[in-house]
Design an enzyme around this catalytic site. Structure first.
Site, PDB file in Angstrom:
ATOM      1  CD  GLU A 177      10.174  -7.429   5.377  1.00  0.00           C
ATOM      2  OE1 GLU A 177       9.905  -8.604   5.705  1.00  0.00           O
ATOM      3  OE2 GLU A 177      10.044  -6.471   6.143  1.00  0.00           O
ATOM      4  NE  ARG A 190       4.027   6.739   1.505  1.00  0.00           N
ATOM      5  CZ  ARG A 190       4.271   5.518   1.967  1.00  0.00           C
ATOM      6  NH1 ARG A 190       4.757   4.594   1.163  1.00  0.00           N
ATOM      7  NH2 ARG A 190       4.001   5.210   3.206  1.00  0.00           N
ATOM      8  CG  ASP A 241       0.063 -17.119   8.599  1.00  0.00           C
ATOM      9  OD1 ASP A 241       1.169 -17.263   9.156  1.00  0.00           O
ATOM     10  OD2 ASP A 241      -1.027 -17.149   9.210  1.00  0.00           O
ATOM     11  N   PRO A 286       0.792  -1.235   0.000  1.00  0.00           N
ATOM     12  CG  PRO A 286      -0.156  -1.140   2.118  1.00  0.00           C
ATOM     13  CD  PRO A 286       0.494  -2.090   1.152  1.00  0.00           C
ATOM     14  CG  ASN A 287      -0.244   4.350   1.244  1.00  0.00           C
ATOM     15  OD1 ASN A 287      -1.197   4.904   0.721  1.00  0.00           O
ATOM     16  ND2 ASN A 287      -0.306   3.796   2.437  1.00  0.00           N
ATOM     17  NE  ARG A 318       7.152   4.582   9.742  1.00  0.00           N
ATOM     18  CZ  ARG A 318       6.066   4.695   8.987  1.00  0.00           C
ATOM     19  NH1 ARG A 318       5.690   3.708   8.189  1.00  0.00           N
ATOM     20  NH2 ARG A 318       5.337   5.798   9.006  1.00  0.00           N
ATOM     21  CG  ASN A 364       8.422  -2.072   0.311  1.00  0.00           C
ATOM     22  OD1 ASN A 364       7.871  -2.173   1.413  1.00  0.00           O
ATOM     23  ND2 ASN A 364       9.019  -0.970  -0.086  1.00  0.00           N
ATOM     24  CB  ALA A 399       1.663   0.289   6.309  1.00  0.00           C
ATOM     25  CG  HIS A 401       5.282  -1.945  10.151  1.00  0.00           C
ATOM     26  ND1 HIS A 401       6.589  -2.356  10.204  1.00  0.00           N
ATOM     27  CD2 HIS A 401       5.242  -0.923   9.248  1.00  0.00           C
ATOM     28  CE1 HIS A 401       7.312  -1.602   9.380  1.00  0.00           C
ATOM     29  NE2 HIS A 401       6.524  -0.732   8.785  1.00  0.00           N
ATOM     30  CG  HIS A 418      11.195  -2.261   4.580  1.00  0.00           C
ATOM     31  ND1 HIS A 418       9.826  -2.145   4.556  1.00  0.00           N
ATOM     32  CD2 HIS A 418      11.470  -3.433   5.185  1.00  0.00           C
ATOM     33  CE1 HIS A 418       9.296  -3.208   5.135  1.00  0.00           C
ATOM     34  NE2 HIS A 418      10.264  -3.998   5.527  1.00  0.00           N
ATOM     35  CG  LEU A 419      11.716   2.236  -1.251  1.00  0.00           C
ATOM     36  CD1 LEU A 419      10.423   2.957  -1.594  1.00  0.00           C
ATOM     37  CD2 LEU A 419      12.705   2.338  -2.395  1.00  0.00           C
ATOM     38  CB  SER A 420      12.716   4.364   4.791  1.00  0.00           C
ATOM     39  OG  SER A 420      11.679   3.550   5.307  1.00  0.00           O
ATOM     40  CE1 TYR A 431       8.975   5.051   2.822  1.00  0.00           C
ATOM     41  CE2 TYR A 431       7.444   6.911   2.806  1.00  0.00           C
ATOM     42  CZ  TYR A 431       7.920   5.746   3.387  1.00  0.00           C
ATOM     43  OH  TYR A 431       7.338   5.269   4.533  1.00  0.00           O
ATOM     44  NE  ARG A 470      10.355   6.169   8.289  1.00  0.00           N
ATOM     45  CZ  ARG A 470       9.363   5.970   7.427  1.00  0.00           C
ATOM     46  NH1 ARG A 470       9.441   4.962   6.550  1.00  0.00           N
ATOM     47  NH2 ARG A 470       8.308   6.748   7.431  1.00  0.00           N
TER      48      ARG A 470
END
Ligand code: DQA
Length: 147
Positions: free
Chosen positions: A100, A20, A89, A12-13, A113, A76, A79, A82, A102-104, A25, A109
């Site tokens: 996995e 954004r 699963d 999402p997002n 997170r 990725n 959200a 978390h 993550h950009l950040s 990001y 943070r």
């Protein structure tokens, strides 16, 4: 399996990347990330199925499909990392190597997170490298799948 396929999942997002919170990001768009991932995969003889959704169930459907026709997963979960036991699963059930991304750097943070349900399933977690993290994920998977 004729094509050697990797699943790329963005949650999402991430469709808003580029505009954004660019201070967190960056300015690379999701289309550019999908392209760089495909280009990196092509160097290793893989094709990429890129899936983005803002919906948890759609992400789970894509992961379930990968069980049948992909060799590895780059995800990725955004959200949902978390919050989502269901995505974790689905990744577990896929029984494929998972990276996995993550950009950040989620560990620098907010506290909420710092925990990721999906990290417990991933063989590798890359956080904080920006879009380059997706390339690292491809390179690692290519080596992992060569073994
Ligand atoms: C993110 C980090 C998450 O905490 C956040 O919810 C995102 C993006 C990242 O790529 O840095 O949407 O996964």
């Amino acid at each position: 399996m004729t094509e050697r396929r990797l699943l790329l999942v963005n949650g999402p997002n991430l469709n808003l990347l580029g505009t954004r919170q660019p201070e967190i990001y960056g300015t690379t768009t999701l289309v550019q990330i999908e392209q760089l991932t495909s280009d990196a995969a092509a160097e290793h003889g893989f094709v990429v199925r890129a899936v983005h959704s803002n919906h948890e169930g759609a992400l789970i459907d894509a992961i379930q499909l990968a069980r049948k026709d992909c060799l590895g997963i780059i995800i990725n979960p955004a959200a949902y990392s978390h919050t989502s036991v269901a995505i974790a699963d689905a990744l577990r059930a896929a029984d494929l190597p998972v990276v996995e991304v993550h950009l950040s750097n989620i560990h620098r943070r907010e506290e909420f997170r710092h925990h990721s349900f999906t990290s417990a399933v991933a063989e590798v977690v890359i956080a904080g490298a920006g879009p380059l993290g997706y390339r690292f994920a491809v390179d690692w998977l290519a080596e992992r799948l060569a073994k």
